[in-house]
Structures are given as C-alpha cells and as structure tokens.
Write a protein that holds these residues in place. Structure first.
Motif, PDB file in Angstrom:
ATOM      1  N   GLN A  92     110.244  27.625  88.389  1.00 22.96           N
ATOM      2  CA  GLN A  92     111.662  27.758  88.023  1.00 22.96           C
ATOM      3  C   GLN A  92     112.452  26.624  88.656  1.00 22.96           C
ATOM      4  OE1 GLN A  92     114.085  28.369  86.188  1.00 22.96           O
ATOM      5  NE2 GLN A  92     114.319  30.598  86.290  1.00 22.96           N
ATOM      6  N   SER A 140     109.192  36.496  79.732  1.00 23.87           N
ATOM      7  CA  SER A 140     110.292  36.924  80.601  1.00 23.87           C
ATOM      8  C   SER A 140     111.366  37.509  79.695  1.00 23.87           C
ATOM      9  CB  SER A 140     110.854  35.696  81.336  1.00 23.87           C
ATOM     10  OG  SER A 140     112.156  35.945  81.854  1.00 23.87           O
ATOM     11  N   VAL A 141     112.309  38.246  80.278  1.00 24.61           N
ATOM     12  CA  VAL A 141     113.524  38.558  79.512  1.00 24.61           C
ATOM     13  C   VAL A 141     114.146  37.260  79.014  1.00 24.61           C
ATOM     14  CG1 VAL A 141     114.171  40.759  80.580  1.00 24.61           C
ATOM     15  CG2 VAL A 141     114.856  38.628  81.667  1.00 24.61           C
ATOM     16  N   HIS A 142     113.877  36.164  79.750  1.00 27.34           N
ATOM     17  CA  HIS A 142     114.408  34.870  79.333  1.00 27.34           C
ATOM     18  C   HIS A 142     113.649  34.284  78.134  1.00 27.34           C
ATOM     19  CE1 HIS A 142     116.654  34.710  83.326  1.00 27.34           C
ATOM     20  NE2 HIS A 142     117.528  34.802  82.345  1.00 27.34           N
ATOM     21  N   LYS A 150     119.493  27.791  83.460  1.00 35.25           N
ATOM     22  CA  LYS A 150     118.033  27.941  83.346  1.00 35.25           C
ATOM     23  C   LYS A 150     117.534  27.365  82.020  1.00 35.25           C
ATOM     24  CE  LYS A 150     117.582  31.713  86.597  1.00 35.25           C
ATOM     25  NZ  LYS A 150     117.177  33.091  86.914  1.00 35.25           N
ATOM     26  N   TYR A 153     113.620  26.767  81.657  1.00 32.28           N
ATOM     27  CA  TYR A 153     112.894  28.048  81.770  1.00 32.28           C
ATOM     28  C   TYR A 153     113.137  28.901  80.522  1.00 32.28           C
ATOM     29  CZ  TYR A 153     111.227  32.288  84.246  1.00 32.28           C
ATOM     30  OH  TYR A 153     110.546  33.425  84.637  1.00 32.28           O
ATOM     31  N   PRO A 183     109.102  40.481  81.595  1.00 32.40           N
ATOM     32  CA  PRO A 183     109.671  41.188  82.746  1.00 32.40           C
ATOM     33  C   PRO A 183     111.112  40.773  83.036  1.00 32.40           C
ATOM     34  CG  PRO A 183     107.607  40.011  83.321  1.00 32.40           C
ATOM     35  CD  PRO A 183     108.103  39.476  82.004  1.00 32.40           C
ATOM     36  N   GLY A 184     111.863  41.732  83.597  1.00 31.93           N
ATOM     37  CA  GLY A 184     113.137  41.386  84.238  1.00 31.93           C
ATOM     38  C   GLY A 184     112.839  40.913  85.649  1.00 31.93           C
ATOM     39  N   TRP A 185     113.789  41.111  86.582  1.00 29.45           N
ATOM     40  CA  TRP A 185     113.611  40.626  87.963  1.00 29.45           C
ATOM     41  C   TRP A 185     112.434  41.312  88.652  1.00 29.45           C
ATOM     42  CZ3 TRP A 185     115.922  36.342  88.751  1.00 29.45           C
ATOM     43  CH2 TRP A 185     117.274  36.111  88.478  1.00 29.45           C
ATOM     44  N   LEU A 190     108.966  33.266  93.463  1.00 30.75           N
ATOM     45  CA  LEU A 190     109.822  32.556  92.490  1.00 30.75           C
ATOM     46  C   LEU A 190     111.265  33.074  92.531  1.00 30.75           C
ATOM     47  CD1 LEU A 190     108.783  31.550  88.914  1.00 30.75           C
ATOM     48  CD2 LEU A 190     110.827  32.940  89.161  1.00 30.75           C
ATOM     49  N   VAL A 191     111.413  34.375  92.762  1.00 29.91           N
ATOM     50  CA  VAL A 191     112.751  34.984  92.784  1.00 29.91           C
ATOM     51  C   VAL A 191     113.331  34.970  94.201  1.00 29.91           C
ATOM     52  CG1 VAL A 191     113.920  37.221  92.521  1.00 29.91           C
ATOM     53  CG2 VAL A 191     112.517  36.317  90.679  1.00 29.91           C
ATOM     54  N   GLN A 194     115.596  32.226  94.783  1.00 23.91           N
ATOM     55  CA  GLN A 194     116.933  32.387  94.206  1.00 23.91           C
ATOM     56  C   GLN A 194     117.779  33.337  95.057  1.00 23.91           C
ATOM     57  OE1 GLN A 194     116.819  32.702  89.745  1.00 23.91           O
ATOM     58  NE2 GLN A 194     114.602  32.497  90.057  1.00 23.91           N
ATOM     59  N   TRP A 255     117.684  45.456  81.172  1.00 23.88           N
ATOM     60  CA  TRP A 255     118.394  44.167  81.053  1.00 23.88           C
ATOM     61  C   TRP A 255     118.713  43.826  79.591  1.00 23.88           C
ATOM     62  CZ3 TRP A 255     116.763  39.602  84.682  1.00 23.88           C
ATOM     63  CH2 TRP A 255     117.434  38.422  84.348  1.00 23.88           C
TER      64      TRP A 255
HETATM   65  C1  LIG Z   1     113.782  37.018  85.133  1.00 24.77           C
HETATM   66  C2  LIG Z   1     112.974  35.808  85.303  1.00 24.77           C
HETATM   67  O1  LIG Z   1     112.237  35.433  84.421  1.00 24.77           O
HETATM   68  C3  LIG Z   1     113.054  35.053  86.547  1.00 24.77           C
HETATM   69  C4  LIG Z   1     114.078  33.998  86.520  1.00 24.77           C
HETATM   70  O2  LIG Z   1     114.888  33.924  85.595  1.00 24.77           O
HETATM   71  O3  LIG Z   1     114.104  33.184  87.471  1.00 24.77           O
END
Ligand SMILES: CC(=O)CC(=O)O
Ligand SMILES: NC(=O)C1=CN([C@@H]2O[C@H](COP(=O)(O)OP(=O)(O)OC[C@H]3O[C@@H](n4cnc5c(N)ncnc54)[C@H](O)[C@@H]3O)[C@@H](O)[C@H]2O)C=CC1
Length: 258
Positions: A92, A140-142, A150, A153, A183-185, A190-191, A194, A255
């Motif tokens: 990330q 990811s949810v992303h 982001k 990512y 996944p969410g958080w 990696l998290v 943040q 989320w």
């Molecule tokens: C929720 C994620 O995938 C982690 C992130 O955004 O950093």
C-alpha cells in the motif's frame, strides 16, 4: 477426513497477515503449502509445519515475472501439483494522485495486480490437466469502492476483480473456479502503518487511531480477522463451492453495504 487433504496450495505473500492465516487455515485441512513473501519466513514455516503438512518456501519477488514463473514451476516440481493458488501478496502507499510517486504506482500495479495474471497464466495448464483448481484472489473492498489517497491500490484491486471474472468465465466448464475475496479493514502490518501515521498526524493514541480508522468506514466497528478470511477461503476450496464462480465476496463489517 478433509476433501482437501494432500492437495497443494501456493499462497503469495504468506509470511504475515492475511496470507499467513490463509496458509495455516489450508494446512489445517491437510493441504501442503508453498510459502512466499519477504517477512519472517522461519516463523511462518514453523506455524504451518505444526499443522502436520509439507511446507517449502520460495522467495520470488512478485513484481518480477521471471521469478513468478520459477515459483510456479518449483511448486509443481516440489509437491507434484499446484491445486490451490491464493494471490495475496500486496503493498500500500497513500498520497493524492498529484503527489503519488510514479515508482510507487508501478510497484503497486505489478505486485497487487499483474502478479496474479502471471501466477494464473503459469498455474492454469497443470490445473487443466487435472481438471481441478481453486484460484482465490485477495482483492479488497477497494476492488468495489474507492477511497481518497489510494489511487494505485484502488485501481489494482478493481483490476483484480475484473481479472477474477475473466478467469472464472474462461474456465466455467471445468473443475477450476476463480473467485475474489474483498476484505474490509484487517489489523495486519499493512494497516498498522496507516494506524501509526494517523496517530502521529492527529496526535492521538494508537488505540484511538485504530478505533477512528475502523469507525470511519466499517459500520460493525470491528476489524475483520485473518482467521475469518481463511475460513472463507477454505469454503471456496470445497466441493460445496464448486459453483461459486467469478464472485467478489466481501467480508467487511458492512463497509460496502452503505
Ligand atoms: C481495506 C484495505 O484494502 C486496506 C487499505 O485500504 O489499505
Ligand atoms: N489488511 C487489510 O485491511 C486488507 C488487506 N487486503 C489485502 O490482503 C493482502 C495481504 O495484505 P496484509 O496481510 O494486510 O499485509 P501484510 O503486509 O501483512 O502482508 C503482505 C505480504 O505480501 C508480501 N509481499 C509484499 N511485497 C512482495 C513482493 N514484491 N513479492 C512477494 N511478496 C511480497 C509481504 O512480505 C507479506 O508477506 C494484500 O493484497 C492486501 O491488499 C485486502 C483488504 C484489506
């Protein structure tokens, strides 16, 4: 006895976090594991070995296609087959598009997206020969929604959801399935980075920063755990999941329901 006993899984980026939990979850089902990643490999290997399966390690850099080709061929050579491929390795970097370093963009696209194309490309011939395979892409949810700062990512994760659908469709009439987990958080290194940055920026405690990070996006107020994600991966590998194809399955405390 587990249906998966004696199969082989490669989990990319399995020296920590979600990948390590996936490897342990599969190993508990009797699946032999090829570990990959840059973290504490001896610790990962010991935890997986304790499940009573065969384990090996390959240090391929997932941004390098030639090393990925070697990773797949060494896995097949060492274990006789590669049945379950979990594309998990990821990194990330956060910054606005204007400030985003081009080298970080390239690295995130290579590791979080292109590596899954290369592993899948090399793993499919063996899976097709045996008419059985499970490809699980850790998106990811992303892969479903965006968040500011982001760009690389979010672009990579949307890309991997697209790749998942195409691989699922191209193999729809075979015993090979391909699905994404979103996944969410999850509280992994990696998290944690943040969380640390937020604590520093807002002059708050680490506990407060964790709480605020989750509260901002995840209605449940809880982190998803790596073990919960591993249980979903084990289900996706089962016979009961043989008609789950091309899904982008979120586990995100609500989320993306908002
Ligand atoms: C929720 C994620 O995938 C982690 C992130 O955004 O950093
Ligand atoms: N932690 C979270 O909240 C979420 C994470 N994810 C995804 O889950 C996956 C795993 O991330 P986490 O476990 O959170 O992070 P992590 O930092 O604990 O694990 C990342 C793994 O990837 C490996 N890796 C990094 N660069 C590599 C490279 N070039 N070649 C080989 N291995 C490399 C690391 O060594 C490590 O084993 C990533 O794809 C991430 O995007 C998705 C949604 C949420």
């Amino acid at each position: 006895m587990s249906q998966l006993k004696g199969k082989t899984a490669l989990v990319t980026g399995s020296t920590s976090g979600i990948g390590l939990a996936m490897a342990i979850g599969l190993a508990k089902q009797g699946v032999n594991i090829m570990v990959n990643g840059f973290g504490e490999k001896d610790n990962a290997i010991a935890q997986i070995k304790a499940c009573g399966v065969e384990v090996d390690y390959h240090g391929a850099d997932m941004s390098k296609p030639a090393e990925i080709a070697d990773l797949i061929s060494q896995t097949e050579k060492r274990f006789g087959s590669l049945d379950i491929l979990v594309n998990n390795a990821g990194i990330q970097h956060t910054a606005t598009v204007q400030d985003f370093p081009a080298a970080q963009w390239d690295a995130i696209i290579a590791i979080n997206l292109s590596s899954a194309f290369h592993t899948t490309h090399y793993a499919l011939p063996g899976m097709k020969k045996r008419n059985w395979g499970r490809i699980i892409n850790i998106a990811s949810v992303h892969g479903l929604v965006g968040s500011a700062q982001k760009s690389a990512y979010v672009a990579a994760k949307h890309g991997i959801v697209g790749l998942t659908k195409v691989v699922a469709l191209e193999n729809a009439q075979t015993g090979i399935t391909c699905n994404a987990i979103c996944p969410g958080w999850v509280l992994t290194p990696l998290v944690q980075k943040q969380v640390d940055a937020r604590a520093e920026r807002e002059k708050i405690t680490n506990e407060q920063a964790k709480h605020d990070l989750v509260a901002e996006k995840q209605p449940s107020g809880n982190f998803v755990t790596p073990e919960q994600l591993a249980a979903l991966a084990v289900f996706l590998c089962s016979q009961d999941a043989s008609e789950v194809r091309g899904a982008a399955w979120n586990m995100d405390g609500g989320w993306t329901a908002q």
